[in-house]
Write an enzyme that holds these catalytic residues in place. Structure first.
Site, mmCIF file in Angstrom:
data_model
loop_
_atom_site.group_PDB
_atom_site.id
_atom_site.type_symbol
_atom_site.label_atom_id
_atom_site.label_comp_id
_atom_site.label_asym_id
_atom_site.label_seq_id
_atom_site.Cartn_x
_atom_site.Cartn_y
_atom_site.Cartn_z
ATOM 1 N N ARG A 108 -0.764 -19.309 91.139
ATOM 2 C CA ARG A 108 -1.750 -19.531 89.704
ATOM 3 C C ARG A 108 -1.544 -20.773 88.678
ATOM 4 O O ARG A 108 -1.985 -21.223 88.556
ATOM 5 C CB ARG A 108 -2.556 -18.085 88.625
ATOM 6 C CG ARG A 108 -2.929 -16.538 89.866
ATOM 7 C CD ARG A 108 -3.690 -15.800 89.212
ATOM 8 N NE ARG A 108 -4.435 -15.735 89.700
ATOM 9 C CZ ARG A 108 -5.625 -15.282 89.335
ATOM 10 N NH1 ARG A 108 -5.876 -15.318 88.460
ATOM 11 N NH2 ARG A 108 -6.576 -14.234 90.456
ATOM 12 N N HIS A 166 -2.375 -11.911 76.548
ATOM 13 C CA HIS A 166 -1.589 -11.772 77.552
ATOM 14 C C HIS A 166 -0.991 -12.016 78.257
ATOM 15 O O HIS A 166 0.012 -12.345 80.056
ATOM 16 C CB HIS A 166 -3.095 -11.393 78.650
ATOM 17 C CG HIS A 166 -3.683 -10.228 78.370
ATOM 18 N ND1 HIS A 166 -4.863 -9.768 78.778
ATOM 19 C CD2 HIS A 166 -4.120 -9.504 77.445
ATOM 20 C CE1 HIS A 166 -5.540 -8.947 78.257
ATOM 21 N NE2 HIS A 166 -5.011 -8.462 77.037
ATOM 22 N N CYS A 216 12.731 -13.039 80.530
ATOM 23 C CA CYS A 216 13.785 -12.592 80.255
ATOM 24 C C CYS A 216 13.603 -11.494 80.042
ATOM 25 O O CYS A 216 13.346 -10.949 79.324
ATOM 26 C CB CYS A 216 14.570 -13.053 79.600
ATOM 27 S SG CYS A 216 16.481 -12.350 80.138
ATOM 28 N N CYS A 267 17.853 -16.954 83.640
ATOM 29 C CA CYS A 267 17.506 -17.135 82.269
ATOM 30 C C CYS A 267 18.786 -18.099 81.129
ATOM 31 O O CYS A 267 19.924 -17.687 82.033
ATOM 32 C CB CYS A 267 17.478 -15.429 81.499
ATOM 33 S SG CYS A 267 17.419 -16.092 79.708
ATOM 34 N N ASN A 317 -21.886 -15.060 77.087
ATOM 35 C CA ASN A 317 -21.032 -13.984 78.353
ATOM 36 C C ASN A 317 -22.645 -14.624 79.245
ATOM 37 O O ASN A 317 -23.501 -14.431 78.931
ATOM 38 C CB ASN A 317 -20.535 -12.924 78.068
ATOM 39 C CG ASN A 317 -19.990 -12.233 79.166
ATOM 40 O OD1 ASN A 317 -19.019 -13.268 79.339
ATOM 41 N ND2 ASN A 317 -20.329 -11.536 80.107
ATOM 42 N N GLU A 359 -23.596 -12.531 81.640
ATOM 43 C CA GLU A 359 -23.769 -11.468 81.917
ATOM 44 C C GLU A 359 -23.264 -10.363 80.283
ATOM 45 O O GLU A 359 -22.577 -10.644 79.961
ATOM 46 C CB GLU A 359 -23.985 -10.799 83.173
ATOM 47 C CG GLU A 359 -23.370 -10.127 83.528
ATOM 48 C CD GLU A 359 -21.591 -9.931 84.518
ATOM 49 O OE1 GLU A 359 -22.394 -10.360 85.271
ATOM 50 O OE2 GLU A 359 -20.969 -9.880 85.085
HETATM 51 P P1 OAD Z 1 -13.198 -10.414 83.736
HETATM 52 O O1 OAD Z 1 -13.112 -11.485 84.639
HETATM 53 O O2 OAD Z 1 -13.198 -9.068 83.805
HETATM 54 O O3 OAD Z 1 -14.856 -10.506 82.967
HETATM 55 C C1 OAD Z 1 -15.475 -12.447 83.249
HETATM 56 C C2 OAD Z 1 -16.292 -12.449 82.324
HETATM 57 O O4 OAD Z 1 -16.922 -13.750 82.045
HETATM 58 C C3 OAD Z 1 -17.664 -11.212 83.526
HETATM 59 O O5 OAD Z 1 -18.357 -10.705 82.362
HETATM 60 C C4 OAD Z 1 -18.496 -12.491 83.645
HETATM 61 O O6 OAD Z 1 -19.914 -12.385 83.650
HETATM 62 C C5 OAD Z 1 -18.088 -14.276 82.545
HETATM 63 N N1 OAD Z 1 -18.531 -15.185 82.949
HETATM 64 C C6 OAD Z 1 -18.093 -15.493 84.139
HETATM 65 N N2 OAD Z 1 -18.519 -16.660 84.277
HETATM 66 C C7 OAD Z 1 -18.878 -17.240 82.836
HETATM 67 C C8 OAD Z 1 -19.040 -18.536 82.626
HETATM 68 N N3 OAD Z 1 -19.580 -19.548 83.425
HETATM 69 N N4 OAD Z 1 -19.494 -18.388 81.369
HETATM 70 C C9 OAD Z 1 -19.689 -17.174 80.319
HETATM 71 N N5 OAD Z 1 -19.643 -15.890 80.988
HETATM 72 C C10 OAD Z 1 -19.169 -15.819 82.727
HETATM 73 O O7 OAD Z 1 -12.278 -11.612 82.343
HETATM 74 P P2 OAD Z 1 -11.577 -10.783 81.387
HETATM 75 O O8 OAD Z 1 -12.807 -10.068 80.516
HETATM 76 O O9 OAD Z 1 -10.963 -11.976 80.738
HETATM 77 O O10 OAD Z 1 -5.521 -9.836 81.714
HETATM 78 O O11 OAD Z 1 -10.621 -9.872 82.338
HETATM 79 C C11 OAD Z 1 -9.316 -9.081 81.251
HETATM 80 C C12 OAD Z 1 -8.303 -8.859 81.246
HETATM 81 O O12 OAD Z 1 -8.422 -8.264 82.935
HETATM 82 C C13 OAD Z 1 -7.912 -10.482 82.148
HETATM 83 O O13 OAD Z 1 -7.058 -11.385 80.872
HETATM 84 C C14 OAD Z 1 -6.672 -9.877 82.723
HETATM 85 C C15 OAD Z 1 -7.644 -9.361 83.374
HETATM 86 O O14 OAD Z 1 -6.564 -7.950 84.075
HETATM 87 C C16 OAD Z 1 -3.963 -10.054 82.726
HETATM 88 O O15 OAD Z 1 -4.152 -10.572 83.921
HETATM 89 C C17 OAD Z 1 -3.326 -8.941 81.443
#
Ligand code: OAD
Length: 234
Positions: free
Chosen positions: A59, A109, A117, A136, A201, A203
């Site tokens: 990543r 996050h 570390c 570290c 968003n 959706e």
């Molecule tokens: P998700 O993958 O759960 O959700 C992404 C959201 O973005 C969904 O509701 C999609 O519909 C929306 N989406 C996709 N493409 C889009 C676009 N072009 N414009 C607007 N919206 C769009 O991601 P997060 O909610 O960020 O944690 O996930 C939360 C956390 O879960 C992350 O920070 C990560 C993961 O586990 C860690 O890594 C600690």
């Protein structure tokens, strides 16, 4: 509604989707068959550190091939122009908000371009691969891990986030599914404080019903339009 002065923006993976970074729960959200919940845990780090480090190495390496999109640029524009309080709280571990120029930004996050570390807690900027057992620079322990908040760990800067939401007039959630707490609960805190709440968003998210307003579409279109309107209404 009272005048808007203090704003908290919460962003999630959807804000970076148009830059080419896969979201977690949408199509392509699996990584070599692993759900993010299976890789991003302290248990996974203990039982298979090579897998977890590789997940984040890939990543981190991918950041070199992506650029901020119109949504990141619009939020950076808001950051520069907004004279009231603003805090952009991102759940994203990429560096696209700061590369667009945002400064009033907090990575709740963690960050791909940082190493943590596990022995002394020092956080160090880090580029390139991070093999398990890396030393570290602060304490010498062979204990560097990706500086990512894993499931079950407490997000960064919750004190600052709680204060900002407690003082905000407008809470805006962009590109997040509302599946992961505590971020998913921020809209409720903002409502309790009496703030206006807006969701941008693709959706409806899990907590969509909690927002005063939901605008559905791609962040690259919705966010610049929202920022333009907000700045024009000052
Ligand atoms: P998700 O993958 O759960 O959700 C992404 C959201 O973005 C969904 O509701 C999609 O519909 C929306 N989406 C996709 N493409 C889009 C676009 N072009 N414009 C607007 N919206 C769009 O991601 P997060 O909610 O960020 O944690 O996930 C939360 C956390 O879960 C992350 O920070 C990560 C993961 O586990 C860690 O890594 C600690």
């Amino acid at each position: 509604m009272h005048a808007i002065r203090n704003i908290v923006v919460l962003t999630g993976a959807g804000v970076s989707a148009e830059s080419g970074i896969a979201t977690f729960r949408g199509p392509g959200g699996l990584w070599e068959g692993h759900r993010v919940e299976d890789v991003c845990t302290p248990e996974a780090l203990r039982s298979d550190p090579a897998l977890v480090h590789r997940f984040y190495d890939l990543r981190r390496a991918a950041l070199g091939g992506v650029e901020p999109n119109a949504a990141h640029h619009a939020l950076a524009r808001l950051d520069r122009a907004w004279t009231g309080e603003l805090l952009i709280v991102t759940q994203n571990v990429d560096d696209l908000h700061e590369r667009a120029g945002a400064t009033r930004l907090l990575h709740m996050h963690g960050e791909l371009c940082s190493a943590l570390c596990a022995a002394c807690g020092t956080r160090t900027p880090h580029r390139g691969a991070l093999p398990p057992g890396s030393a570290c620079a602060a304490c010498g322990a062979a204990a560097l891990r990706p500086d990512i908040v894993f499931f079950g760990e407490i997000p960064y800067r919750m004190d600052r986030i709680v204060d900002a939401i407690g003082a905000c007039d407008l809470f805006v959630s962009i590109g997040t599914s509302g599946a992961v707490y505590p971020a998913a609960g921020f809209v409720q805190w903002a409502r309790e404080r009496g703030a206006a709440t807006l969701e941008l968003n693709l959706e409806r998210s899990a907590g969509s019903a909690m927002f005063d307003e939901s605008r559905l579409g791609p962040a690259g279109e919705l966010v610049p339009a929202w920022v333009d309107a907000l700045l024009a209404a000052r």
